[in-house]
Design a protein around this motif. Structure first.
Motif, mmCIF file in Angstrom:
data_model
loop_
_atom_site.group_PDB
_atom_site.id
_atom_site.type_symbol
_atom_site.label_atom_id
_atom_site.label_comp_id
_atom_site.label_asym_id
_atom_site.label_seq_id
_atom_site.Cartn_x
_atom_site.Cartn_y
_atom_site.Cartn_z
ATOM 1 N N VAL A 140 10.930 1.642 2.747
ATOM 2 C CA VAL A 140 10.297 1.943 1.462
ATOM 3 C C VAL A 140 11.000 3.112 0.779
ATOM 4 C CG1 VAL A 140 8.176 2.783 0.375
ATOM 5 C CG2 VAL A 140 8.048 1.013 2.144
ATOM 6 N N SER A 141 11.343 4.108 1.548
ATOM 7 C CA SER A 141 11.926 5.321 0.978
ATOM 8 C C SER A 141 13.349 5.112 0.477
ATOM 9 C CB SER A 141 11.907 6.446 2.018
ATOM 10 O OG SER A 141 10.580 6.732 2.429
ATOM 11 N N CYS A 142 14.112 4.287 1.171
ATOM 12 C CA CYS A 142 15.528 4.129 0.801
ATOM 13 C C CYS A 142 15.759 2.980 -0.172
ATOM 14 C CB CYS A 142 16.387 3.938 2.049
ATOM 15 S SG CYS A 142 16.192 2.317 2.837
ATOM 16 N N THR A 181 9.877 2.760 10.721
ATOM 17 C CA THR A 181 10.893 1.838 10.199
ATOM 18 C C THR A 181 10.514 1.338 8.814
ATOM 19 O OG1 THR A 181 11.332 1.123 12.476
ATOM 20 C CG2 THR A 181 12.204 -0.246 10.703
ATOM 21 N N LEU A 182 9.254 0.965 8.643
ATOM 22 C CA LEU A 182 8.806 0.490 7.337
ATOM 23 C C LEU A 182 8.887 1.603 6.296
ATOM 24 C CD1 LEU A 182 7.654 -1.687 5.532
ATOM 25 C CD2 LEU A 182 5.363 -1.100 6.360
ATOM 26 N N LEU A 183 8.472 2.802 6.663
ATOM 27 C CA LEU A 183 8.554 3.925 5.733
ATOM 28 C C LEU A 183 10.001 4.196 5.322
ATOM 29 C CD1 LEU A 183 5.996 6.592 7.010
ATOM 30 C CD2 LEU A 183 6.056 5.498 4.776
ATOM 31 N N ARG A 238 15.805 -7.496 8.665
ATOM 32 C CA ARG A 238 14.742 -6.547 8.318
ATOM 33 C C ARG A 238 13.486 -6.839 9.140
ATOM 34 N NH1 ARG A 238 17.130 -6.973 3.060
ATOM 35 N NH2 ARG A 238 15.875 -8.799 2.526
ATOM 36 N N GLY A 239 13.137 -8.123 9.285
ATOM 37 C CA GLY A 239 11.983 -8.480 10.096
ATOM 38 C C GLY A 239 12.165 -8.074 11.538
ATOM 39 N N ARG A 240 13.349 -8.290 12.061
ATOM 40 C CA ARG A 240 13.630 -7.872 13.441
ATOM 41 C C ARG A 240 13.497 -6.360 13.580
ATOM 42 N NH1 ARG A 240 19.651 -7.577 15.824
ATOM 43 N NH2 ARG A 240 19.159 -6.390 17.704
ATOM 44 N N SER A 241 13.939 -5.629 12.573
ATOM 45 C CA SER A 241 13.826 -4.162 12.598
ATOM 46 C C SER A 241 12.368 -3.737 12.707
ATOM 47 C CB SER A 241 14.444 -3.567 11.340
ATOM 48 O OG SER A 241 15.828 -3.832 11.257
ATOM 49 N N LEU A 242 11.513 -4.342 11.891
ATOM 50 C CA LEU A 242 10.096 -3.987 11.922
ATOM 51 C C LEU A 242 9.463 -4.391 13.243
ATOM 52 C CD1 LEU A 242 9.040 -4.968 8.292
ATOM 53 C CD2 LEU A 242 9.530 -2.693 9.177
ATOM 54 N N PHE A 243 9.827 -5.556 13.742
ATOM 55 C CA PHE A 243 9.238 -6.047 14.989
ATOM 56 C C PHE A 243 9.625 -5.163 16.168
ATOM 57 C CE2 PHE A 243 9.064 -8.812 18.737
ATOM 58 C CZ PHE A 243 7.782 -9.325 18.615
ATOM 59 N N GLU A 244 10.887 -4.742 16.202
ATOM 60 C CA GLU A 244 11.367 -3.916 17.314
ATOM 61 C C GLU A 244 11.102 -2.433 17.089
ATOM 62 O OE1 GLU A 244 15.465 -4.825 17.941
ATOM 63 O OE2 GLU A 244 15.060 -6.912 18.547
ATOM 64 N N GLY A 245 10.715 -2.059 15.863
ATOM 65 C CA GLY A 245 10.448 -0.655 15.573
ATOM 66 C C GLY A 245 11.695 0.206 15.528
ATOM 67 N N ARG A 246 12.807 -0.367 15.081
ATOM 68 C CA ARG A 246 14.062 0.392 14.937
ATOM 69 C C ARG A 246 14.918 -0.301 13.885
ATOM 70 N NH1 ARG A 246 18.458 -1.609 18.060
ATOM 71 N NH2 ARG A 246 17.930 -3.590 19.087
ATOM 72 N N ASP A 247 15.569 0.481 13.077
ATOM 73 C CA ASP A 247 16.368 -0.052 11.982
ATOM 74 C C ASP A 247 17.699 -0.582 12.519
ATOM 75 O OD1 ASP A 247 17.727 -0.649 9.688
ATOM 76 O OD2 ASP A 247 17.415 1.286 8.720
ATOM 77 N N VAL A 248 17.896 -1.896 12.435
ATOM 78 C CA VAL A 248 19.137 -2.504 12.912
ATOM 79 C C VAL A 248 19.969 -3.054 11.756
ATOM 80 C CG1 VAL A 248 18.199 -3.072 15.183
ATOM 81 C CG2 VAL A 248 17.965 -4.714 13.313
ATOM 82 N N MET A 249 19.664 -2.604 10.532
ATOM 83 C CA MET A 249 20.390 -3.137 9.387
ATOM 84 C C MET A 249 21.873 -2.764 9.429
ATOM 85 S SD MET A 249 18.179 -4.906 7.900
ATOM 86 C CE MET A 249 19.043 -5.356 6.400
ATOM 87 N N ALA A 250 22.206 -1.639 10.060
ATOM 88 C CA ALA A 250 23.612 -1.244 10.151
ATOM 89 C C ALA A 250 24.412 -2.194 11.038
ATOM 90 C CB ALA A 250 23.719 0.179 10.691
ATOM 91 N N ASP A 251 23.735 -3.020 11.817
ATOM 92 C CA ASP A 251 24.417 -3.953 12.726
ATOM 93 C C ASP A 251 24.669 -5.310 12.079
ATOM 94 O OD1 ASP A 251 24.194 -1.965 14.622
ATOM 95 O OD2 ASP A 251 22.340 -2.768 15.464
ATOM 96 N N GLN A 271 0.820 -1.207 0.000
ATOM 97 C CA GLN A 271 0.000 0.000 0.000
ATOM 98 C C GLN A 271 0.856 1.260 0.000
ATOM 99 O OE1 GLN A 271 -2.940 -0.012 3.101
ATOM 100 N NE2 GLN A 271 -3.623 -2.098 2.649
ATOM 101 N N LEU A 272 1.939 1.256 0.764
ATOM 102 C CA LEU A 272 2.788 2.435 0.849
ATOM 103 C C LEU A 272 3.461 2.746 -0.482
ATOM 104 C CD1 LEU A 272 4.446 1.933 4.341
ATOM 105 C CD2 LEU A 272 2.733 3.633 3.707
ATOM 106 N N LEU A 273 3.788 1.729 -1.244
ATOM 107 C CA LEU A 273 4.418 1.953 -2.539
ATOM 108 C C LEU A 273 3.521 2.752 -3.468
ATOM 109 C CD1 LEU A 273 6.092 -1.527 -3.146
ATOM 110 C CD2 LEU A 273 7.269 0.641 -2.739
ATOM 111 N N ASP A 274 2.213 2.624 -3.288
ATOM 112 C CA ASP A 274 1.257 3.317 -4.158
ATOM 113 C C ASP A 274 0.809 4.664 -3.593
ATOM 114 O OD1 ASP A 274 1.317 1.195 -5.929
ATOM 115 O OD2 ASP A 274 -0.333 0.142 -4.946
#
Length: 817
Positions: free
Chosen positions: A260-262, A255-257, A321-334, A230-233
């Protein structure tokens, strides 16, 4: 003969404060466990991480390597791991130490250097003396020399795996590397029961199985995927509105936004499937699952993972990525920090390629086992209904879980408000919502659209709206897809509500579920075909009341874990959940036209509550109060009807306009009662030729009324099947005699409706609605307005294209002589 590796191992333990013993594992179990706790190892997972760290790709810290040697010895003594596996680990650690240290003095020097910087888990003052003692042993030849150790390491070793078998448990290294199988809760997950209750609301075997099936078939990823699509549209303003609407879940939304944005890949199924493996392991440790069940669930998770990810790095990124969404914080840098050991360590359980985690036999066995969990027809109903109500999928399990009392009340309310189905009603009433005639109509329209053979939109009664015409034309894309699923999924939803209400016989509900499964299995070869058909029809005919389901349907089609792909796809003896009329019978019923738009299903005996409403209608509209009066009036309609009234009392005026004007003037000048007033109105309609009443045959008005009343009589139980069939056939023959096509029939029906309408201020509105409805029935625009556009008129030559599948009503059998 002294084992050099064991002797060397025992010598190193002296550095940890142990007395020298040729058997490095010779310690009482309880004492070994106590020492493990002092080392911070509360379970075998902690030991696994220590060993993995000790064998890392980069030179491991000497203190970690020494701690690993001690931990292995203590674990054997405590019964955590077996001797052969322990020896394999010691061999691995020793080999790593030898690669990085040319002599014992180098090894001890490295230990001295890091001792002050890293600390020592004992704080033992005897460490320097122990180092000196080891050097003396080597120098004087009383201990295992460095050269002798290297020779022992070069000798062939037993083929003992460092990690647990089966290899599927390597997936749970995300949480803890698995050293031993089968699982043991006290050794592997000592706080499992509390953790399951607090984090998962799992309190026993059934809860666990439901959660495992939910993770496999839906999990957190479903809602995340829906939100991402939905956000993509959406534009930026709508995205921010969506974020505000999340309220307490705003951190997830941000986090999801950001993803999507990046341009971050919007894929996170590993979050669900790796947790599936972990819960299966925990369930085995608690003995809520036996070994076969646990490994089948874990193998199912591995099977799904292998379908989605090419390697361990792709898997770990998706999990992160799933953990990031679940915890509500972007942990991809880790990523590098969190996964480095598993990615790069030579001893990592992930050194085995991801696609080799499962062998063919294990995969096949797991697929069969997962199918068994969903092999009953009720899971078919649940899965179909869950597309409209996704929360239903948390109720999979050994048997479809009973709903809560709140869910029962919601189901009852919906059944009553939407279907008029109440506790105590006959379940046969549910068959009203099994609509094979509707599927036939849609299939026929799609076939005609494909070959540009749809009826013209310019009718003598008007044209449909452009949007309706466009919707009809869009059916061309559906011509390859049988339409039964479009109505069957709604039926399944209602059937699920009936099950949830707890107000109906379970055996009868099971029979209906089995019939539903059988029909769908015959019309669709597999889940993908069913879901493709559903998505195509849902896109062409979106349900305005619930929003288009097409994105949800496509999600189930594309997600390998969706229950649709794991249902028992088998057809039993042919038995539909409702009645499938013949094509001739359906055509006869549709002669009722817009007077009764509910022609898609056969009329059945209604509940007493519904019967009261029907009787009131018959009394108010026709003054019919019993079966005999109904039969008499039906005979009148079919033999004479209002058309005879017109021919006798009004048609003659068309030959003498002066007499007609005089009659109208006389009535207008006098005080009219109700009958005279109606007579005056009809004379005026004759004078104006209103609705072409003087030019068309109005027998259609009598025919349509007779069908409408016969259907009411069948619902009341006043007409049995044979009598109802007789009236249908009589009406069919009468229509064939008076008209040649639907257009002429519609004109006659409209003229009769307009001519015999009683006086009302809403006449214009009623006529416009009826006229629009007739146009929809004639043109199929919109497609579900009515079925005339897909049917040959009684007695007319066939002129429709045959659909490309068998999902149609049976025609009539003709015997050649």
């Amino acid at each position: 003969m002294v084992d050099p590796l064991n002797a060397w191992w025992a010598q190193q333990l002296v550095l940890c404060g142990w007395p020298f013993d040729p058997d490095p594992t010779a310690m009482e179990s309880q004492l070994a466990e106590s020492h493990l706790m002092q080392m911070g190892m509360r379970d075998r997972g902690e030991l696994g991480w220590l060993l993995l760290q000790a064998c890392s790709l980069e030179q491991a810290s000497p203190t970690v390597q020494l701690a690993a040697l001690e931990g292995v010895a203590l674990s054997v003594a405590a019964g955590w791991i077996g001797e052969s596996q322990a020896r394999a680990w010691v061999h691995h650690v020793a080999s790593d130490i030898c690669r990085h240290h040319a002599a014992l003095s180098s090894w001890l020097s490295a230990l001295r250097q890091v001792r002050g910087a890293e600390g020592w888990w004992r704080g033992d003052d005897g460490f320097p003396q122990a180092c000196d003692a080891l050097l003396t042993l080597e120098r004087e030849g009383d201990g295992v020399t460095w050269e002798r150790l290297e020779q022992a390491l070069a000798e062939p070793q037993p083929d003992t795996s460092l990690w647990a078998e089966p290899t599927v448990w390597r997936l749970r290294a995300v949480f803890a590397p698995t050293l031993v199988s089968p699982a043991n809760a006290s050794l592997d997950t000592p706080h499992a029961i509390e953790w399951l209750r607090q984090e998962w609301d799992i309190r026993g075997r059934d809860d666990l199985i439901r959660t495992l099936l939910w993770l496999a078939g839906q999990g957190d990823r479903y809602q995340w995927d829906m939100d991402a699509m939905q956000l993509l549209d959406k534009d930026e303003r709508d995205r921010q509105r969506w974020l505000v609407s999340l309220q307490e879940s705003a951190s997830y939304g941000r986090t999801l936004l950001a993803f999507v944005s990046c341009g971050e890949p919007l894929e996170w199924a590993a979050w669900d499937w790796v947790r599936l493996v972990e819960l299966a392991f925990v369930g085995e440790g608690l003995e809520w699952l036996d070994a076969a069940e646990s490994r089948a669930f874990a193998a199912h998770g591995a099977d799904l993972i292998a379908r989605r990810y090419s390697d361990w790095i792709a898997l770990s990124h998706a999990y992160q990525r799933g953990r990031s969404l679940f915890e509500g914080r972007d942990v991809m840098a880790d990523n590098e920090h969190d996964w480095r050991l598993l990615w790069y360590s030579p001893a990592s359980p992930w050194q085995l390629p991801l696609r080799e985690v499962l062998d063919d036999n294990t995969r096949a066995a797991s697929r069969a086992a997962i199918g068994q969990w969903r092999n009953d027809a009720r899971h078919w109903v649940l899965t179909l209904a869950a597309v409209r109500e996704p929360g239903l999928l948390v109720r999979q399990g050994t048997a479809v879980t009973s709903p809560s009392e709140e869910q029962r009340q919601v189901a009852r309310q919906h059944l009553q408000e939407a279907l008029g189905l109440y506790p105590g009603d006959d379940l046969a009433e549910l068959s009203r919502h099994w609509l094979p005639a509707q599927a036939h109509h849609l299939n026929q329209l799609a076939a005609d659209a494909r070959y540009n053979a749809l009826p013209p939109t310019d009718t003598r009664l008007g044209k449909p709206e452009p949007d309706a015409v466009n919707q009809r034309a869009a059916l061309k894309r559906c011509s390859h897809h049988a339409a039964t699923i479009y109505m069957a999924e709604k039926y399944a939803f209602h059937l699920q509500l009936a099950m949830d209400s707890g107000d109906f016989d379970a055996t009868s509900l099971d029979a209906l579920a089995e019939a539903l499964r059988s029909v769908l299995c015959r019309f669709y070869g597999d889940a993908r075909r069913l879901l493709d058909a559903w998505a195509a029809w849902e896109t062409a005919l979106p349900d305005d009341h619930s929003g288009a389901l097409a994105p949800d349907i496509r999600w189930h089609r594309d997600d390998p874990g969706s229950p649709f792909h794991w249902l028992d796809w088998c057809a039993t003896a042919w038995h539909e959940p409702g009645i499938r009329p013949s094509l001739r019978r359906f055509t006869a019923q549709t002669l009722v036209g817009p007077l009764n738009p509910n022609v898609w299903a056969e009329p059945v005996k209604e509940s007493e509550r519904e019967c009261r409403a029907i009787r009131e209608w018959l009394d108010e509209q026709y003054a019919l109060q019993d079966r005999d009066a109904l039969l008499e009036f039906l005979d009148y309609l079919l033999n004479a009807g209002d058309r005879q009234d017109y021919q006798i009392n009004y048609a003659p005026y068309t030959l003498n306009k002066e007499r007609l004007a005089s009659e109208i003037a006389m009535l207008e000048a006098s005080a009219c009662n109700e009958d005279d007033r109606n007579h005056l109105l009809r004379l005026e309609r004759v004078q104006k030729n209103d609705a072409c009443c003087n030019d068309v045959d109005m027998a259609a008005w009598d025919i349509a009324q007779s069908i409408d009343l016969a259907m009411a009589g069948r619902q009341l139980g006043w007409l049995d099947d044979q009598t109802f069939d007789l009236y249908l056939e009589t009406a069919y023959s009468l229509a064939q005699t008076h008209y040649g096509d639907w257009s002429a029939y519609a004109a006659g029906l409209y003229a009769g409706f307009a001519f015999f309408m009683a006086e009302t201020e809403e006449r214009h509105t009623f006529l416009q609605r009826f006229r629009d409805a007739l146009v929809g029935w004639l043109t199929g625009a919109p497609p579900l307005a009515g079925p005339w556009s897909s049917l040959d008129f009684p007695g007319a030559r066939p002129h429709h294209w045959a659909p490309m599948h068998i999902d149609t009503l049976l025609g009539d059998a003709h015997t050649l002589h």
